[in-house]
Design an enzyme around this catalytic site. Sequence first.
Site, PDB file in Angstrom:
ATOM      1  N   THR A  82     -66.795  90.215  32.820  1.00 52.25           N
ATOM      2  CA  THR A  82     -65.554  89.557  33.242  1.00 52.25           C
ATOM      3  C   THR A  82     -65.585  89.186  34.724  1.00 52.25           C
ATOM      4  O   THR A  82     -65.193  88.080  35.105  1.00 52.25           O
ATOM      5  CB  THR A  82     -64.335  90.472  32.989  1.00 52.25           C
ATOM      6  OG1 THR A  82     -64.097  90.576  31.588  1.00 52.25           O
ATOM      7  CG2 THR A  82     -63.080  89.927  33.646  1.00 52.25           C
ATOM      8  N   HIS A 199     -60.911  92.582  23.271  1.00 57.14           N
ATOM      9  CA  HIS A 199     -62.071  93.203  23.923  1.00 57.14           C
ATOM     10  C   HIS A 199     -62.683  94.188  22.935  1.00 57.14           C
ATOM     11  O   HIS A 199     -61.962  94.876  22.227  1.00 57.14           O
ATOM     12  CB  HIS A 199     -61.606  93.919  25.196  1.00 57.14           C
ATOM     13  CG  HIS A 199     -62.726  94.396  26.085  1.00 57.14           C
ATOM     14  ND1 HIS A 199     -63.596  95.394  25.710  1.00 57.14           N
ATOM     15  CD2 HIS A 199     -63.106  93.999  27.322  1.00 57.14           C
ATOM     16  CE1 HIS A 199     -64.465  95.590  26.688  1.00 57.14           C
ATOM     17  NE2 HIS A 199     -64.211  94.753  27.676  1.00 57.14           N
ATOM     18  N   ASP A 260     -64.509  84.161  28.541  1.00 51.88           N
ATOM     19  CA  ASP A 260     -65.365  84.621  29.651  1.00 51.88           C
ATOM     20  C   ASP A 260     -66.802  84.906  29.236  1.00 51.88           C
ATOM     21  O   ASP A 260     -67.736  84.690  30.010  1.00 51.88           O
ATOM     22  CB  ASP A 260     -64.758  85.831  30.383  1.00 51.88           C
ATOM     23  CG  ASP A 260     -64.602  87.078  29.530  1.00 51.88           C
ATOM     24  OD1 ASP A 260     -64.561  86.972  28.288  1.00 51.88           O
ATOM     25  OD2 ASP A 260     -64.513  88.178  30.118  1.00 51.88           O
ATOM     26  N   HIS A 261     -67.006  85.398  28.004  1.00 47.59           N
ATOM     27  CA  HIS A 261     -68.355  85.728  27.527  1.00 47.59           C
ATOM     28  C   HIS A 261     -68.258  86.081  26.056  1.00 47.59           C
ATOM     29  O   HIS A 261     -67.163  86.117  25.496  1.00 47.59           O
ATOM     30  CB  HIS A 261     -68.971  86.880  28.333  1.00 47.59           C
ATOM     31  CG  HIS A 261     -68.082  88.094  28.448  1.00 47.59           C
ATOM     32  ND1 HIS A 261     -67.816  88.924  27.382  1.00 47.59           N
ATOM     33  CD2 HIS A 261     -67.359  88.589  29.494  1.00 47.59           C
ATOM     34  CE1 HIS A 261     -67.005  89.893  27.765  1.00 47.59           C
ATOM     35  NE2 HIS A 261     -66.686  89.703  29.040  1.00 47.59           N
TER      36      HIS A 261
HETATM   37  C1  GP9 Z   1     -61.105  94.976  32.392  1.00 47.51           C
HETATM   38  C2  GP9 Z   1     -61.385  93.709  31.694  1.00 47.51           C
HETATM   39  C3  GP9 Z   1     -62.681  93.769  30.887  1.00 47.51           C
HETATM   40  O1  GP9 Z   1     -60.071  94.996  33.315  1.00 47.51           O
HETATM   41  O2  GP9 Z   1     -61.261  92.593  32.509  1.00 47.51           O
HETATM   42  O3  GP9 Z   1     -63.842  93.527  31.581  1.00 47.51           O
HETATM   43  P1  GP9 Z   1     -65.275  93.387  30.832  1.00 47.51           P
HETATM   44  O4  GP9 Z   1     -65.564  94.717  30.163  1.00 47.51           O
HETATM   45  O5  GP9 Z   1     -65.160  92.299  29.803  1.00 47.51           O
HETATM   46  O6  GP9 Z   1     -66.234  93.032  31.905  1.00 47.51           O
HETATM   47 MN    MN Z   2     -64.711  90.249  29.720  1.00 49.17          MN
END
Ligand code: GP9
Ligand code: MN
Length: 434
Positions: A82, A199, A260-261
Amino acid sequence: KPEELKTVQKYVQQHYAGMNTTYAGKAKGKNVIVIHLESFQQFSIDQKVNGQEVTPFLNSLYHSKDSLSFDNFFHEVGQGKTSDAENMLETSTFGLPQGSLFAKLGNDQTFQAMPAILNQRAGYSSAVFHGNNGSFWNRTNVYKNMGYQNWVSGEYFDTSGKRSTAWGLKDKLLFKDSIPYLEQLQQPFYAKYLTVTNHTPFELDKEDQDPNFQTSNSGSKYIDNYFVTNHYLDQSIQEFFNYLKKSGLYDNTMVVLYGDHYGINNSEDKQLAPLLGKDPNQWTDLDTENLQRTPLIIHIPGLNNGGVQHTYGGEIDVAPTIEHLLGLSSKRYIQLGQDLLSKNRTQLVVMRNKDWITPDYASISGTIWDCKTNTVVEKPTAAQQKLFKKLQDEANEKLSVSDSVNQKNLLRFYHPEDFKAINAASYDYSKKDT
Ligand code: GP9
Ligand code: MN
């Protein structure tokens, strides 16, 4: 001025791709809301499960004539996940070869990032909204150095009990509970929402699940859960758009949505394949690479001449694209991306691990693939060999210019026109009683 900075400046000048006059300035003066769609991949767009669209609202935005949408847009993150995505969108430079730039360098880095650029060039106020702790990925320090005026993190919200998943406040609540803060921002504003519910491991309480949505039975619990949290994310965005329309903000706001990914690890590819209409036994490394597409949707109410764009690009290219849509030239900044709408851009997407992809070929761990036939280029012609070397050299150069900027903190010595250096000490993000 160090020699390295001269090399960087020369690179940036040579790679500046200009803007597209059909779209430049189309969002001039509008508020900007960037919605970071956690782990959201392109394959979910228009995907149906049990005959039902997974993300009907995002699909409608994606196909709207008020949207510039991109179907060959790739995430380019490294280990910073992220935070790498954020860094690319804010600065148009890459994350680091190892680790997270936010975590490793964020305390002292000189950034010339979007909140400061928009504030100083066009009077934008700025804020980030996120349901996780402020310190995650070292955001509190980084955002100060980027010049974010407001950092509305988990500490601002009631994140207790079932209001949160392991990653923080659930997205529907984030959008809803952010409204009192959003409404205090002076317009025009640049606001970023970092969602979290979609997530891994994509777990969601039953009561937050849509009883009318029946997910897949793929054999992978990640995939089946993923579609459930995709669907929840979609509904949260729809609810937020309903608010934007009701409040009147909608007409004067450009909303940029991006994934984002990846969310689905390549260990699940074989279970995913049938859902994408593919034979799991024919699955290739190029198929996995192709899944690294994430959506980018730039929604500008009233645009009317948008549509799905097929150019190959990635997260590094978003900042100059946004600047140009706002009618601000990006030429004076050290930004390594190229406006995704420019006709002069190079369609070479560079991954953090030195892999790359173009419309015709991809390099994956040193093996060259033909994208049209989904096969390895076993016996390259002399001309192909030359081309592949040229593309690899270009990819390496882009990454090494970025690493030189970031690892040597070169922007300390760079003073773009009308840009005042950020004083991190002037930002206070502690929650004030109102
Ligand atoms: C945590 C969120 C996740 O605050 O932005 O981050 P990631 O695990 O996807 O890098
Ligand atoms: Mn992320």
